[in-house]
Design an enzyme around this catalytic site. Structure first.
Site, mmCIF file in Angstrom:
data_model
loop_
_atom_site.group_PDB
_atom_site.id
_atom_site.type_symbol
_atom_site.label_atom_id
_atom_site.label_comp_id
_atom_site.label_asym_id
_atom_site.label_seq_id
_atom_site.Cartn_x
_atom_site.Cartn_y
_atom_site.Cartn_z
ATOM 1 N N GLU A 156 56.663 46.608 33.796
ATOM 2 C CA GLU A 156 57.474 47.157 34.895
ATOM 3 C C GLU A 156 57.954 48.557 34.535
ATOM 4 O O GLU A 156 58.259 48.840 33.375
ATOM 5 C CB GLU A 156 58.660 46.244 35.181
ATOM 6 C CG GLU A 156 58.233 45.012 35.958
ATOM 7 C CD GLU A 156 59.353 44.022 36.183
ATOM 8 O OE1 GLU A 156 60.522 44.394 36.037
ATOM 9 O OE2 GLU A 156 59.036 42.876 36.502
ATOM 10 N N TYR A 160 53.225 42.550 30.589
ATOM 11 C CA TYR A 160 54.235 42.999 31.553
ATOM 12 C C TYR A 160 54.475 44.490 31.347
ATOM 13 O O TYR A 160 54.558 44.947 30.202
ATOM 14 C CB TYR A 160 55.556 42.237 31.387
ATOM 15 C CG TYR A 160 55.823 41.362 32.580
ATOM 16 C CD1 TYR A 160 56.160 41.931 33.797
ATOM 17 C CD2 TYR A 160 55.683 39.978 32.513
ATOM 18 C CE1 TYR A 160 56.361 41.139 34.919
ATOM 19 C CE2 TYR A 160 55.883 39.183 33.628
ATOM 20 C CZ TYR A 160 56.219 39.776 34.832
ATOM 21 O OH TYR A 160 56.405 38.999 35.942
ATOM 22 N N ASP A 178 47.249 55.163 56.833
ATOM 23 C CA ASP A 178 46.714 54.008 56.114
ATOM 24 C C ASP A 178 45.194 54.096 56.231
ATOM 25 O O ASP A 178 44.622 53.788 57.271
ATOM 26 C CB ASP A 178 47.256 52.737 56.778
ATOM 27 C CG ASP A 178 46.717 51.473 56.130
ATOM 28 O OD1 ASP A 178 45.780 51.577 55.319
ATOM 29 O OD2 ASP A 178 47.225 50.383 56.451
ATOM 30 N N LYS A 220 37.817 47.783 49.955
ATOM 31 C CA LYS A 220 36.989 47.765 51.171
ATOM 32 C C LYS A 220 35.848 48.774 50.980
ATOM 33 O O LYS A 220 35.069 48.616 50.051
ATOM 34 C CB LYS A 220 37.862 48.069 52.383
ATOM 35 C CG LYS A 220 38.992 47.048 52.606
ATOM 36 C CD LYS A 220 39.696 47.343 53.899
ATOM 37 C CE LYS A 220 40.761 46.412 54.347
ATOM 38 N NZ LYS A 220 41.793 45.960 53.482
ATOM 39 N N ARG A 245 40.290 44.276 44.241
ATOM 40 C CA ARG A 245 41.333 44.073 45.260
ATOM 41 C C ARG A 245 42.591 44.781 44.782
ATOM 42 O O ARG A 245 43.020 44.580 43.652
ATOM 43 C CB ARG A 245 41.659 42.588 45.432
ATOM 44 C CG ARG A 245 40.503 41.724 45.773
ATOM 45 C CD ARG A 245 40.962 40.422 46.378
ATOM 46 N NE ARG A 245 41.354 40.648 47.749
ATOM 47 C CZ ARG A 245 40.494 40.770 48.764
ATOM 48 N NH1 ARG A 245 39.208 40.685 48.564
ATOM 49 N NH2 ARG A 245 40.928 40.987 49.984
ATOM 50 N N THR A 281 43.690 50.434 50.523
ATOM 51 C CA THR A 281 43.250 49.355 49.641
ATOM 52 C C THR A 281 42.131 49.949 48.802
ATOM 53 O O THR A 281 41.553 50.985 49.155
ATOM 54 C CB THR A 281 42.699 48.146 50.424
ATOM 55 O OG1 THR A 281 41.677 48.618 51.313
ATOM 56 C CG2 THR A 281 43.775 47.456 51.223
#
Ligand code: PLP
Length: 489
Positions: free
Chosen positions: A78, A76, A253, A285, A291, A282
């Site tokens: 954060e 973790y 984008d 692609k 991903r 992203t």
């Protein structure tokens, strides 16, 4: 071969090492859940044996894939680099800092945020960042608060009201925009009063004068540029001028074409990063990474972008940030630039192959990585065409065309992209052959009649033998350009 694996995979050592790594991984998985090991092997077989033409997909390198499967997944973290809400994040800091540094250098961005788990998350981070940065309430100054995050609870009510009055202007879905660009069923269409711009009804090209007129009338806080299914480049300098004229933040984008930006095929006015306030993408692609998502921003937006977690994100996926760093390191290479140029050249060859065989293309062609075939002239819906192509081993997806009479479910178009097969090493001659195979399948497909006798929108009949013939012809192409050559499970 210009594919990513050429330098590494040509060395038999590398292929053997990667094969050994995957064999070992699968045998470990097998001992816990054999069906997952089996499905994983089957997926490789399927990916190897089909013509993958989905414009948003690619094949990541073994280095990227292997990086995803590590103990970073267990941590973790954060917060932000060096400022975490959990102890023991020193290695995550290294990974996130490297991913951000590579992204900044590769794209020439002032700031990069590598935490978004996906493209949608990257857009949410960007939207909230723009709202937090741009929306002012009297209370902000009144309370000496530097940002909306420092506001007292009772100020949030005012802010919520102010947020609700904000407007966003983005490309419409049927012209090729994405659902996160203000489409009503998406949260973006609920966060903002939304209006969309389309394309010129005649040319199907983006009409900058119409975008400017819409912006002047609507006065958006955010002007969104970028697309999922528009087969042309965008002039981002012009989009920035329009944004400046109405005081909007320009958000681009570039999820679909980030690989062409990274590979320096889109430069100058076609490179969004120097022109946009915030650019999202992203990484999986045309960029050919794992991903995930990235946000690039000018310095003025850096603080509010950094609030992505906890605003809309939970703990970052550190293993994915590590894989993003590896993929971005790959994208800095000369091989990647060659790859990106080949993606664009191959898309042109595919488009020309379609046109020569009498097909209708949205905008009449392409100058990016995708081609949108209008199948209505063949008497088919996009859904019928997509299904018939799949029967013949050609994997695509149906897509709306501008002002599509068949709506977003059945559609009148099929979208084709070249990033994946270009990674396998396909060149222009092979893409011409792909065009031939596609048109052959579609010409041999007829809509099946509904009970009333009218042509249906979903069912179809593919003439006998065509699926097998096409698969055999595809196999010849695929065998010439194996996926992960030398990788044996
Ligand atoms: N933005 C654009 C332009 C896209 O095409 C997509 C996905 O297709 C996304 C964002 C969303 O990406 P993800 O599926 O990673 O959330």
């Amino acid at each position: 071969m210009t594919d990513l694996f050429a330098p590494a995979m040509k060395s038999s050592d590398y292929a053997e090492t990667a094969s050994a790594a995957y064999r070992a991984a699968l045998s470990v998985i097998e001992q816990v859940e054999p069906r997952i090991a089996e499905a994983t092997r089957a997926e490789l077989t399927d990916q190897r044996s089909s013509l993958k033409l989905i414009a948003s997909e690619n094949y990541a390198s073994p280095a990227v894939l292997l990086t995803m499967g590590t103990w970073f997944s267990d941590k973790y973290a954060e917060g932000t680099i060096g400022h975490r809400f959990y102890a023991g994040c020193q290695n995550v800091d290294t990974v996130e800092a490297l991913a951000a540094e590579h992204a900044r250098e590769l794209f020439g961005a002032e700031y990069a945020y590598a935490q978004p788990h996906s493209g949608i998350d990257a857009n949410l981070v960007a939207f909230w960042s723009i709202l937090a940065h741009r929306v002012e309430t009297p209370s902000l100054a009144e309370h000496g608060a530097k940002s909306v995050y420092d506001l007292r609870e009772d100020d949030w009510e005012k802010l919520r009201r102010a947020f609700g009055e904000q407007r966003a202007l983005g490309m419409s879905l049927d012209a090729g925009g994405h659902l996160t660009h203000g489409f009503r069923p998406n949260i973006s269409g609920k966060m903002f009063h939304q209006r969309s711009y389309g394309t010129d009804p005649e040319t199907q090209l983006l009409d900058y004068d119409a975008v400017r007129a819409a912006a002047k009338e609507f006065k958006p806080l955010v002007l969104i540029a970028g697309y999922s299914a528009y087969p042309r480049r965008i002039n981002f300098a012009t989009m920035r001028e329009i944004a400046d004229e109405v005081g909007a933040t320009l958000m681009v984008d570039m999820a679909h074409f980030a690989g062409l930006v990274a590979g320096k095929v889109f430069t100058g006015d076609e490179d969004p990063v120097p022109h946009a306030h915030i650019t999202t993408t992203t990484t999986h692609k045309s960029l050919r990474g794992p991903r995930g998502g990235l946000v690039l921003a000018t310095k003025e937006y850096a603080d509010s972008v950094d609030r992505g977690c906890p605003m809309v994100l939970g703990g970052p996926l550190s293993h994915m940030m590590a894989a993003k760093a590896v993929a971005l390191a790959e994208a800095r290479t000369a091989e990647f630039r060659t790859y990106a140029q080949n993606v664009a050249d191959n898309a042109k060859a595919l488009a020309e192959g379609f046109l020569r065989r009498g097909a209708t293309l949205v905008t009449g062609g392409t100058d990016n990585h995708l081609v949108l075939l209008d199948v209505s002239g063949l008497g088919l819906t996009g859904r019928q065409a997509e299904s018939a192509l799949l029967d013949a081993g050609i994997v695509t997806n149906r897509n709306s065309v501008p002002s599509d009479p068949n709506g977003a479910w059945y559609t009148s178009g099929v979208r084709f992209g070249t990033p994946a097969l270009t990674t396998r090493g396909f060149g222009t001659a092979e893409f011409d052959r792909v065009a031939e195979l596609v048109i052959d399948v579609l010409k041999n497909t007829t809509p099946a009649a509904t009970k009333s006798g009218a042509p249906g929108k979903a069912k179809y009949v593919l003439a006998d033998g065509v699926a097998d013939q096409t698969k055999a012809a595809s196999a010849e192409l695929l065998d010439k350009h194996p996926l992960y050559p030398g990788l044996e499970l």
